[in-house]
Design a protein around this motif. Structure first.
Motif, mmCIF file in Angstrom:
data_model
loop_
_atom_site.group_PDB
_atom_site.id
_atom_site.type_symbol
_atom_site.label_atom_id
_atom_site.label_comp_id
_atom_site.label_asym_id
_atom_site.label_seq_id
_atom_site.Cartn_x
_atom_site.Cartn_y
_atom_site.Cartn_z
ATOM 1 N N MET A 348 0.841 -1.311 0.093
ATOM 2 C CA MET A 348 -0.043 0.016 -0.147
ATOM 3 C C MET A 348 0.949 1.089 -0.175
ATOM 4 N N ILE A 431 -7.826 9.313 -0.544
ATOM 5 C CA ILE A 431 -6.282 9.674 -0.755
ATOM 6 C C ILE A 431 -5.842 9.911 -2.201
ATOM 7 N N CYS A 441 1.098 2.651 -6.752
ATOM 8 C CA CYS A 441 0.763 1.642 -6.010
ATOM 9 C C CYS A 441 0.314 0.283 -6.660
HETATM 10 S S1 SF4 Z 1 -4.364 2.595 -4.099
HETATM 11 FE FE1 SF4 Z 1 -4.065 4.461 -3.216
HETATM 12 S S2 SF4 Z 1 -5.215 4.420 -1.500
HETATM 13 FE FE2 SF4 Z 1 -5.199 2.516 -2.012
HETATM 14 S S3 SF4 Z 1 -3.550 1.750 -0.889
HETATM 15 FE FE3 SF4 Z 1 -2.547 2.335 -2.762
HETATM 16 S S4 SF4 Z 1 -1.986 4.268 -2.627
HETATM 17 FE FE4 SF4 Z 1 -3.206 3.762 -0.750
#
Ligand code: SF4
Ligand code: FAD
Length: 512
Positions: A348, A431, A441
């Motif tokens: 994450m 976020i 991510c």
């Molecule tokens: S997709 Fe965005 S909000 Fe979700 S874990 Fe990854 S960085 Fe965090």
């Protein structure tokens, strides 16, 4: 007559109450580096180095001003390791007639202090901490008779009392709060000015070496070390904020950018909380910048609200609600903190970045603490005792009076809504809107379910499902429950099963 005047590590102000009326010829100023305080939780290495260095610099300044200072270093051969032991040694050495100390920042320390008079058989004068803008008594009076407290009303009273950003009896510009103009998402290519960086002198170098040797097993990076450790340096850091960052403080208060840990925040909480800076001077410098046309009203008001409103409000709640506040767990959260909070790998990216920066800097800005780290702890149901311990350890500005209400009250809703009117729960969409973390991510922020989905998305709904009994009556979250009521059974089953898979993985220490 000799008076022993104790100054604690977070009381490094030249006009601290314990120094008032000091007889430089006869009185002894006692300052101690004690093992018990450095290890009752395993504080971040940078936090210990910052405080020991600031204490040593402060003691040297007092000596230069003609005070007699008895300073015990951590490694002094006879150091007993506790406040009590060090006071006992000083009593034997100086035979004082009285002990004077300023009201401490932690309930635990106050409980001990209250017993010193009978333990040492010497009068102990615990003086009010004159560095705050609202006393615990005044706050309690304000709170009396109110069912639930709201910071906004407290803040307005403080503005009136101190005549800050006022135009007669009206708020400057006609509004009390300009948040509707604040909180923009980060722009591509946003230029963030470099932060204040202090030079390492001999005192700080000695302390860094000490911390490396004695606290090597504590969390966090010790170097590079760049904190201000004197009042002059802290004032420099404050001025740098006022001239270079305040203008955009409001606009980007909630924005998060990978590789930009400091953004347009002030980075002064460590200095304020240990006494190197005073709240009113920070507020007045911001107000002056506004009056000279060097900062916009939305930024100035937003910044002043943090210090005059939130900081004082949080402290008022702490002293009014302790000791029970530390035990609150309204949502009966029971989970342990996942290992990635201590630096173990996670996929994450938002959590990875915020924890990495916390480890490097003993700092994360408010929205990282609230909407990434705190939001995760809330929706994953982490037990408040582990979350509080973590926040107290990892941030250089963390003392229980300010950490506990922010964690138990603001992020975990552990007090059942006394401090915050609703839980600050959010899915990945928030976020993604306020940061660039999701781009890097492994998870997809737009996917709601399945192994590729952003865990914040299903944990968010699972949180409301798990806590329906406690939360569904709250009118401020009625919308969430109305949306849940419209979801079909398959969707609810998918949310629950994704959440269970995720929880199982963290229990088994798998990388999530
Ligand atoms: S997709 Fe965005 S909000 Fe979700 S874990 Fe990854 S960085 Fe965090
Ligand atoms: C879960 C959580 C834990 C926190 N723990 C702490 C803590 O241990 N110590 C601490 O000082 N702050 C804490 N805060 C508040 C806030 O995050 C920090 O004060 C801020 O990030 C410090 O950085 P800064 O000086 O750049 O602040 P800025 O964003 O520039 O704000 C200016 C100042 O306002 C004050 N302030 C702003 N928000 C708060 C608040 N909620 N409570 C108290 N003061 C506030 C601080 O003194 C800060 O220096 C916490 C917030 C959250 C959500």
């Amino acid at each position: 007559m000799t008076t022993l005047r104790l100054i604690l590590g977070d009381q490094l102000s030249h006009d601290i109450a314990a120094l008032k009326g000091c007889d430089k010829d006869n009185d002894i100023i006692l300052m101690v580096e004690v093992w018990d305080e450095a290890t009752y939780v395993h504080h971040h290495k940078k936090k210990i180095a910052f405080l020991f260095s600031a204490m040593r610099h402060f003691a040297a300044e007092l000596q230069d001003k003609g005070y007699s200072v008895h300073y015990t270093k951590l490694d002094d051969e006879k150091n007993t390791g506790s406040f009590r032991g060090e006071i006992e040694r000083a009593i034997k050495a100086y035979k004082p007639d009285e002990i004077i100390v300023t009201f401490p920042g932690e309930y635990r320390v106050l409980q001990d202090m209250i017993k010193w008079e009978s333990a040492f058989e010497i009068p102990v004068d615990i003086r009010e901490d004159n560095r705050f803008l609202c006393t615990p008594e005044k706050f309690e009076q304000w709170a009396q008779g109110r069912k639930s407290l709201r910071m906004e009303f407290f803040y307005r009273d403080m503005r009136r009392d101190y005549n800050i950003l006022m135009d007669g009896d009206k708020p400057e510009g006609g509004e009390w709060n300009y948040d509707s103009e604040n909180r923009k998402p980060p722009k591509e290519g946003l230029l963030v000015p470099p932060t204040y960086t202090a030079q390492i002198d001999d005192i700080t170098r000695e302390v860094i070496d000490l911390v490396a040797t004695r606290f090597g097993n504590h969390f966090g990076d010790l170097e590079p070390f760049y904190f201000a450790v004197t009042r002059d340096q802290a004032l420099h850091a404050l001025d740098k904020f006022i001239t270079e960052r305040l203008q955009k403080f409001g606009d980007y208060q909630d924005a998060m950018v990978e590789g930009e840990p400091w953004m347009f925040h002030a980075h002064i909480s460590f200095y304020l909380n240990c006494g190197l800076l005073k709240p009113l001077e920070c507020i007045q410098k911001a107000q002056d910048a506004y009056k000279k046309g060097k900062a916009p009203l939305n930024a100035t008001e937003g910044f002043i609200r943090q210090i005059m409103g939130w900081r004082e409000y949080i402290r008022g709640i702490y002293w009014m609600k302790m000791p029970d506040y530390a035990q609150e767990n309204f949502l009966e959260a029971k989970r342990k903190l996942p290992n990635f909070f201590w630096g173990a790998p996670t996929h994450m990216n938002c959590l990875k970045q915020c924890i990495k920066e916390t480890k490097e800097n003993a700092y994360a800005h408010h929205i990282q603490r609230l909407m990434v780290l705190g939001n995760f702890a809330l929706i994953a149901g982490i037990d408040p005792k582990y979350v509080n311990e973590w926040y107290l350890i990892v941030y250089a500005d963390a003392y229980e009076w300010v950490e506990l209400p922010n964690v138990s009250g603001m992020i975990l809703y552990a007090d059942g809504g006394y401090l915050a009117s609703k839980p600050y729960a959010a899915s990945g969409a928030y976020i993604n809107k306020m940061s660039d973390y999701c781009k890097g991510c492994k998870y997809s922020v737009t996917k709601k379910n399945g192994p590729q989905a952003c865990p914040f998305n299903y944990l968010y709904w699972d949180f409301f499902l798990r806590n329906e009994d406690q939360l569904s009556n709250n009118p401020r979250i009625g919308m969430g429950y109305r949306t849940l009521a419209k979801m079909d059974d398959d969707k609810i089953t998918a949310i629950k099963s994704d959440a269970q898979r995720f929880f199982k993985a963290i229990e088994n220490n798998e990388i999530v």
